[in-house]
Every structure is written in C-alpha cells, then in structure tokens.
Design an enzyme around this catalytic site. Structure first.
Site, PDB file in Angstrom:
ATOM      1  CB  SER A 128      -0.643  -0.162   1.214  1.00 50.73           C
ATOM      2  OG  SER A 128      -1.390   1.110   1.498  1.00 50.73           O
ATOM      3  CB  ALA A 129       0.163   4.622  -1.267  1.00 48.77           C
ATOM      4  CE1 TYR A 156      -3.912  -2.213   5.326  1.00 47.29           C
ATOM      5  CE2 TYR A 156      -3.362  -0.124   4.706  1.00 47.29           C
ATOM      6  CZ  TYR A 156      -3.623  -1.375   4.251  1.00 47.29           C
ATOM      7  OH  TYR A 156      -3.888  -1.690   3.044  1.00 47.29           O
ATOM      8  CE  LYS A 160      -1.787  -4.360   3.425  1.00 50.26           C
ATOM      9  NZ  LYS A 160      -2.085  -5.642   2.817  1.00 50.26           N
ATOM     10  CG  ASN A 217     -11.377   2.454   1.634  1.00 45.71           C
ATOM     11  OD1 ASN A 217     -11.584   1.172   1.548  1.00 45.71           O
ATOM     12  ND2 ASN A 217     -10.242   2.728   2.152  1.00 45.71           N
ATOM     13  CG  PHE A 236     -12.184  11.697   8.271  1.00 47.00           C
ATOM     14  CD1 PHE A 236     -13.050  11.927   9.064  1.00 47.00           C
ATOM     15  CD2 PHE A 236     -11.864  10.663   7.818  1.00 47.00           C
ATOM     16  CE1 PHE A 236     -14.168  10.968   9.509  1.00 47.00           C
ATOM     17  CE2 PHE A 236     -12.779   9.247   7.993  1.00 47.00           C
ATOM     18  CZ  PHE A 236     -13.987   9.751   8.805  1.00 47.00           C
ATOM     19  NE  ARG A 311      -9.082   8.080   8.063  1.00 44.79           N
ATOM     20  CZ  ARG A 311      -9.450   7.102   6.761  1.00 44.79           C
ATOM     21  NH1 ARG A 311     -10.555   6.563   6.963  1.00 44.79           N
ATOM     22  NH2 ARG A 311      -8.720   7.314   5.782  1.00 44.79           N
TER      23      ARG A 311
HETATM   24  N1  LIG Z   1      -8.765  -0.726  -0.767  1.00 47.23           N
HETATM   25  C1  LIG Z   1      -7.745  -0.045  -0.715  1.00 47.23           C
HETATM   26  O1  LIG Z   1      -7.911   1.423  -0.643  1.00 47.23           O
HETATM   27  C2  LIG Z   1      -6.426  -0.568  -0.782  1.00 47.23           C
HETATM   28  C3  LIG Z   1      -5.298   0.362  -0.938  1.00 47.23           C
HETATM   29  C4  LIG Z   1      -3.847  -0.504  -0.855  1.00 47.23           C
HETATM   30  C5  LIG Z   1      -3.769  -1.764  -0.425  1.00 47.23           C
HETATM   31  N2  LIG Z   1      -4.994  -2.440  -0.190  1.00 47.23           N
HETATM   32  C6  LIG Z   1      -4.571  -3.839  -0.032  1.00 47.23           C
HETATM   33  O2  LIG Z   1      -5.283  -4.719  -0.914  1.00 47.23           O
HETATM   34  C7  LIG Z   1      -5.612  -5.711  -0.329  1.00 47.23           C
HETATM   35  C8  LIG Z   1      -7.343  -6.048  -0.812  1.00 47.23           C
HETATM   36  O3  LIG Z   1      -8.002  -4.854  -0.445  1.00 47.23           O
HETATM   37  P1  LIG Z   1      -9.407  -4.798  -0.729  1.00 47.23           P
HETATM   38  O4  LIG Z   1      -9.701  -3.282  -0.876  1.00 47.23           O
HETATM   39  O5  LIG Z   1      -9.985  -5.886  -1.877  1.00 47.23           O
HETATM   40  O6  LIG Z   1     -10.144  -5.112   0.549  1.00 47.23           O
HETATM   41  P2  LIG Z   1     -11.216  -6.328   0.957  1.00 47.23           P
HETATM   42  O7  LIG Z   1     -11.787  -6.052   2.303  1.00 47.23           O
HETATM   43  O8  LIG Z   1     -12.553  -5.982  -0.156  1.00 47.23           O
HETATM   44  O9  LIG Z   1     -10.580  -7.677   0.390  1.00 47.23           O
HETATM   45  C9  LIG Z   1      -9.831  -8.455   1.453  1.00 47.23           C
HETATM   46  C10 LIG Z   1     -10.549  -9.883   1.230  1.00 47.23           C
HETATM   47  O10 LIG Z   1      -9.649 -10.579   2.308  1.00 47.23           O
HETATM   48  C11 LIG Z   1     -10.489 -11.387   3.159  1.00 47.23           C
HETATM   49  N3  LIG Z   1     -10.024 -11.592   4.519  1.00 47.23           N
HETATM   50  C12 LIG Z   1      -9.841 -10.949   5.503  1.00 47.23           C
HETATM   51  N4  LIG Z   1      -9.084 -11.630   6.275  1.00 47.23           N
HETATM   52  C13 LIG Z   1      -8.979 -12.846   5.966  1.00 47.23           C
HETATM   53  C14 LIG Z   1      -8.483 -13.865   6.361  1.00 47.23           C
HETATM   54  N5  LIG Z   1      -8.027 -14.140   7.716  1.00 47.23           N
HETATM   55  N6  LIG Z   1      -8.390 -15.168   5.777  1.00 47.23           N
HETATM   56  C15 LIG Z   1      -8.913 -15.046   4.351  1.00 47.23           C
HETATM   57  N7  LIG Z   1      -9.450 -13.943   3.992  1.00 47.23           N
HETATM   58  C16 LIG Z   1      -9.445 -12.865   4.592  1.00 47.23           C
HETATM   59  C17 LIG Z   1     -11.691 -10.760   2.830  1.00 47.23           C
HETATM   60  O11 LIG Z   1     -12.971 -11.454   3.245  1.00 47.23           O
HETATM   61  C18 LIG Z   1     -11.806  -9.906   1.956  1.00 47.23           C
HETATM   62  O12 LIG Z   1     -12.696 -10.786   0.752  1.00 47.23           O
HETATM   63  C19 LIG Z   1      -5.505  -5.868   1.071  1.00 47.23           C
HETATM   64  O13 LIG Z   1      -4.252  -6.389   1.302  1.00 47.23           O
HETATM   65  C20 LIG Z   1      -5.433  -4.286   1.298  1.00 47.23           C
HETATM   66  O14 LIG Z   1      -4.540  -4.113   2.361  1.00 47.23           O
HETATM   67  C21 LIG Z   1      -6.285  -1.979  -0.290  1.00 47.23           C
HETATM   68  O1  LIG Z   2     -15.617   9.292   5.712  1.00 50.86           O
HETATM   69  C1  LIG Z   2     -14.509   9.613   4.847  1.00 50.86           C
HETATM   70  C2  LIG Z   2     -13.438   8.769   4.647  1.00 50.86           C
HETATM   71  C3  LIG Z   2     -12.374   9.054   4.086  1.00 50.86           C
HETATM   72  N1  LIG Z   2     -11.934  10.585   4.035  1.00 50.86           N
HETATM   73  C4  LIG Z   2     -10.858  10.893   3.566  1.00 50.86           C
HETATM   74  O2  LIG Z   2     -10.629  10.315   2.162  1.00 50.86           O
HETATM   75  C5  LIG Z   2      -9.218  10.189   1.830  1.00 50.86           C
HETATM   76  C6  LIG Z   2      -9.208   8.681   1.588  1.00 50.86           C
HETATM   77  O3  LIG Z   2      -9.612   7.882   2.545  1.00 50.86           O
HETATM   78  P1  LIG Z   2      -9.796   6.348   2.448  1.00 50.86           P
HETATM   79  O4  LIG Z   2     -10.299   5.781   3.975  1.00 50.86           O
HETATM   80  O5  LIG Z   2     -10.730   6.064   1.259  1.00 50.86           O
HETATM   81  O6  LIG Z   2      -8.424   5.874   1.816  1.00 50.86           O
HETATM   82  P2  LIG Z   2      -7.031   5.956   2.650  1.00 50.86           P
HETATM   83  O7  LIG Z   2      -5.940   6.620   1.734  1.00 50.86           O
HETATM   84  O8  LIG Z   2      -7.121   6.369   4.048  1.00 50.86           O
HETATM   85  O9  LIG Z   2      -6.488   4.538   2.508  1.00 50.86           O
HETATM   86  C7  LIG Z   2      -6.779   3.498   1.524  1.00 50.86           C
HETATM   87  O10 LIG Z   2      -5.646   3.584   0.397  1.00 50.86           O
HETATM   88  C8  LIG Z   2      -4.360   3.288   1.029  1.00 50.86           C
HETATM   89  C9  LIG Z   2      -3.547   3.670  -0.133  1.00 50.86           C
HETATM   90  O11 LIG Z   2      -3.374   4.931  -0.327  1.00 50.86           O
HETATM   91  C10 LIG Z   2      -4.376   2.002   1.905  1.00 50.86           C
HETATM   92  O12 LIG Z   2      -3.945   0.946   1.455  1.00 50.86           O
HETATM   93  C11 LIG Z   2      -5.790   1.764   2.592  1.00 50.86           C
HETATM   94  O13 LIG Z   2      -5.905   0.277   2.712  1.00 50.86           O
HETATM   95  C12 LIG Z   2      -6.882   2.223   1.964  1.00 50.86           C
HETATM   96  O14 LIG Z   2      -8.019   1.896   2.983  1.00 50.86           O
HETATM   97  C13 LIG Z   2      -8.530  10.598   3.214  1.00 50.86           C
HETATM   98  O15 LIG Z   2      -8.014  11.703   3.138  1.00 50.86           O
HETATM   99  C14 LIG Z   2      -9.391  10.466   4.323  1.00 50.86           C
HETATM  100  O16 LIG Z   2      -9.131  11.233   5.401  1.00 50.86           O
HETATM  101  C15 LIG Z   2     -13.093  11.311   4.759  1.00 50.86           C
HETATM  102  O17 LIG Z   2     -12.772  12.638   4.447  1.00 50.86           O
HETATM  103  N2  LIG Z   2     -14.025  10.817   5.114  1.00 50.86           N
END
Ligand SMILES: NC(=O)c1ccc[n+]([C@@H]2O[C@H](COP(=O)([O-])OP(=O)(O)OC[C@H]3O[C@@H](n4cnc5c(N)ncnc54)[C@H](O)[C@@H]3O)[C@@H](O)[C@H]2O)c1
Ligand SMILES: O=c1ccn([C@@H]2O[C@H](COP(=O)(O)OP(=O)(O)O[C@H]3O[C@H](CO)[C@H](O)[C@H](O)[C@H]3O)[C@@H](O)[C@H]2O)c(=O)[nH]1
Length: 369
Positions: A128-129, A156, A160, A217, A236, A311
């Site tokens: 993740s970033a 978190y 990572k 998110n 936030f 946040r």
């Molecule tokens: N969505 C984002 O903004 C974002 C950004 C950067 C990195 N990531 C990373 O990408 C990956 C996927 O994220 P996503 O947005 O698809 O989230 P998501 O929650 O939709 O997907 C994660 C999946 O993992 C499963 N899971 C959780 N715990 C588990 C366990 N103990 N055993 C088996 N499965 C399990 C959940 O049921 C879910 O289906 C994660 O590793 C997350 O940290 C997400």
């Molecule tokens: O209710 C909300 C939710 C989010 N935000 C703002 O929106 C931006 C994006 O927030 P998200 O929670 O959607 O995403 P994050 O950047 O905090 O984190 C997400 O992206 C990251 C990578 O940049 C991580 O990997 C993480 O898993 C994933 O949740 C942030 O500035 C946050 O403060 C709000 O203002 N209000």
C-alpha cells in the site's frame, strides 16, 4: 490454453475479485481462498457472467496453515500466489492493532511457510501507498517514487511494511540457499505492489465493491450517501496544506489496478527480478472535495458533507510516481477519475444491496448474448 495457475488469497474481496477476472481473461487458472470476512461468494458468479470462466472458490482463513496446505495439495499445479487477504482500514487499525498484526502479518507468515512446503515460489503482495507515510517530510518526494524512504504512520501501514520486509528477507534467503545448493535461484520472486486508492466498478454494472459492515473508504461511503443509506459524508479535516484544505490521494480505476497484477505476475515469470516494488497509481492527486464534486457530477446532484476533525494516522498527500511500473512493466493507468465515478454510480444504482440482490435482468440478458 492455460498460461499458469494462481492462488488468489482474499479473492472474493474488492481488488482480489477484479484481479481474478483479469487473470482469467489473461488465460490463467484461478483458485480463490477467502474467509468471507468482508466479501460475498456471489462475486464468483458475477466473474463468470462477465468472462465466461469461473474461478474455483475454497473457504479458507489465511491464518489456517493446515487448510492452506490442503489447498496446495489439492492443486499441485499452482505456481504463483497473489496475496490480498488482509484487514485494510487505516482508522480501525489504530483501535485493534493486534487483530491487524494477526491477520496481516501472521496470515502472511502462514502463507509463506505453506508456499515453501509446496515449492510455490512466486508471490505478488498487496502492499500500500501507506508504507510511505508522510512523504512531504522529504523534499521532492511528491509524487512518491518507490525509492522514497518508508515510514508508515499507522498500525495498518506498519503491518504492510512488516510483510514487505518479511517477504524480502524470505525470497533473498531462498535465493541464497538455492545458489549454495547449486539449484535454480531465479525461480524465487516477489512483486511488492504499492497501490494508491482503488476506485470504481466494472462498466457492466454487475461487479463492484461490496463491503460487509460499515465501509471505511471514501468512495463506498459517498456511494452510501448517494443512495440515502447515510445522511452525509464526514470530511476528515479541511486544515491540510492543500489547495482546498482537504487531503490528497491518487484514485486509480479498479480495472487498471487489476491489470497491474497480471502484468506484474507476467514480469516475475519472464524476468525473474527477485524482489521488486512497484507503485500502482495514476500520478494525479485529488482532494476529498474534488472527489465529492467528481462523484456528485456522476450522480447528477450535489452530495451533502460536513467537515469534522482529522482522522488519526492520515497524511496530507499520497500521489504516485508510477514511472517504474510504466517503464519496466509497460503498465499505465488508462481510465479516468470520471470513468471511475460513473462506473461506481452505475454499480451502486443497480445494486444498492450489493451482491445480496440479483443483477438487473437487462444485464443478464445482454451478457448472455
Ligand atoms: N482498498 C484499498 O484502498 C487498498 C489500498 C492499498 C492496498 N490495499 C490492500 O489490498 C488488499 C485487498 O484490499 P480490498 O480493498 O480488496 O479489501 P477487501 O476487504 O475487499 O478484500 C480483502 C479480502 O480478504 C478477506 N480476508 C480478510 N481476512 C481474511 C483471512 N483471515 N483469511 C482469508 N481471507 C480474509 C476478506 O474477506 C476480503 O474478501 C488488502 O491487502 C489491502 O490491504 C487496499
Ligand atoms: O469518511 C471519510 C473517509 C475518508 N475520508 C478521507 O478520504 C481520503 C481517502 O480515505 P480512504 O479511507 O478512502 O483511504 P486511505 O487513503 O485512508 O487508505 C486507503 O488507501 C491506502 C493507500 O493509499 C491504503 O492502502 C488503505 O488500505 C486504504 O483504505 C483520506 O484523506 C480520508 O481522510 C474522509 O474525509 N471521510
């Protein structure tokens, strides 16, 4: 013709399911494991509706090493893993950090050990970033290149960072041990994919993000405001050093992000780079206010919000420098923020209950043709 077999952990989740689709479209065989903590198995049917192929789904917790062994034993052809399964909410990780270490770090340890026992040597890891933390503490590090020193600002991000380190140590050790034994060291490879903020849905309107509990998110929350499940968005903080005071993120269309996994996996298999990190982002930052406006434009009305405090664990700016992925993988984000917002709205409007409801008939009919 099948080009390879991939185990996708967390493959019923948001990014995992779109990556499973991209892998099937690229002729990989796909086996998904997930414990459904934050996803629905219905997505497997949607993947099949879209591409005509079905991934195998096995319910399995990534911390259950015995079950992981059974999966690899059942599928001895698996030669690659893409590891998504994790908990992912920045804010929540500050409240229950041990749970984040258990699932994200211990789960990854179990997976690596099971892979080792079954001679599976390529891994693509969902990083993740967030691992960069506040890159504005350095000069000239926005947009953020992979060479920016890491320094997460929340539990978190620490998980990572920890898993990136564990994978790096493990792959380097496996390479060293293989070399000493006169064996092929090049088969051990890892891609550390540092995603910026995934956004959007499938353009068909039948596949998208479907968080099971309260989403954390920004975009899923905005989508809930748009369908009336939530009164307003809480912003936030509006006291960041950005043009409008709200924090900046790099929102990347989910289809571009999913494609990034297939090209990274292909690269591991063809170039054997050892451990390599790649940013997957667009290079364009958007503030929270810009996102509210962009999504409001897709919906066709202004969505309500209220500014509250910052946040914990959030940083000002996470915008990618994606040059490395562009030059090495030949990958570039192609879809726009407007595409992401329009696709997200189509998905939300058609599926206000997510995967808990049938896709609209016209989609089924169209897809059957
Ligand atoms: N969505 C984002 O903004 C974002 C950004 C950067 C990195 N990531 C990373 O990408 C990956 C996927 O994220 P996503 O947005 O698809 O989230 P998501 O929650 O939709 O997907 C994660 C999946 O993992 C499963 N899971 C959780 N715990 C588990 C366990 N103990 N055993 C088996 N499965 C399990 C959940 O049921 C879910 O289906 C994660 O590793 C997350 O940290 C997400
Ligand atoms: O209710 C909300 C939710 C989010 N935000 C703002 O929106 C931006 C994006 O927030 P998200 O929670 O959607 O995403 P994050 O950047 O905090 O984190 C997400 O992206 C990251 C990578 O940049 C991580 O990997 C993480 O898993 C994933 O949740 C942030 O500035 C946050 O403060 C709000 O203002 N209000």
């Amino acid at each position: 013709m099948v080009v390879g077999s991939v185990l996708v952990t967390g493959g019923t989740g948001y990014i995992g399911s779109f990556t499973a689709l991209a892998l099937l479209e690229a002729d990989y065989k796909v086996v998904i494991i997930d414990n459904l903590y934050n996803s629905s198995p219905e997505v497997i049917n949607r993947i099949e509706l879209i591409c005509g192929k079905k991934p195998e789904y096995i319910q399995c917790d990534v911390t259950d090493e015995k079950k992981l062994d059974e999966v690899f034993e059942k599928h001895p052809d698996i030669d690659n893993v893409i590891h998504f399964a994790a908990l992912k909410a920045v804010g929540e990780s500050g409240e229950v950090p041990l749970e984040y270490y258990r699932v994200n770090v211990y789960g990854s340890l179990c997976l690596l050990r099971s892979m080792q026992r079954h001679n599976v040597t390529n891994i693509v890891f969902s990083s993740s970033a967030t691992v960069y933390g506040d890159a504005t503490r350095f000069e000239n590090m926005i947009p953020i290149p992979e060479t920016c020193p890491l320094g997460p600002t929340n539990p978190y991000g620490n998980t990572k960072f920890g898993v990136e380190t564990m994978i790096t140590d493990h792959v380097n050790a496996e390479r060293g041990n293989a070399k000493k034994a006169g064996k092929d060291e090049k088969k051990f490879n890892a891609a550390l994919l540092r995603y910026f903020n995934p956004a959007g849905s499938h353009p068909s309107g039948i596949m998208g993000e479907d968080p099971q509990g309260v989403p954390y998110n920004l975009l899923p929350l905005l989508a809930q405001v748009a369908v009336g499940k939530r009164e307003k968005l809480l912003v936030f903080g509006d006291d960041y050093a950005s043009k409008d005071g709200t924090a900046i993120r790099d929102y990347i269309h989910i289809l571009d992000l999913a494609r990034g996994h297939t090209v990274a996996l292909n690269y591991l298999r063809s170039h054997s780079p050892g451990v390599r990190a790649w940013n997957l982002g667009t290079g364009k930052g958007s503030t929270v206010y810009e996102m509210i406006n962009a999504f409001s434009a897709a919906v066709g009305r202004k969505l309500p919000y209220e500014v509250v405090g910052r946040r914990a664990g959030d940083v000002l700016n996470l915008t990618a420098n994606a040059t490395r992925a562009n030059t090495e993988l030949g990958w570039k984000a192609e879809r726009t923020l407007e595409d992401a917002c329009e696709d997200l709205w189509r998905w939300t409007e058609n599926n206000p209950q997510g995967y808990r409801q049938e896709p609209p008939k016209e989609f089924l009919e169209r897809l059957k043709k």
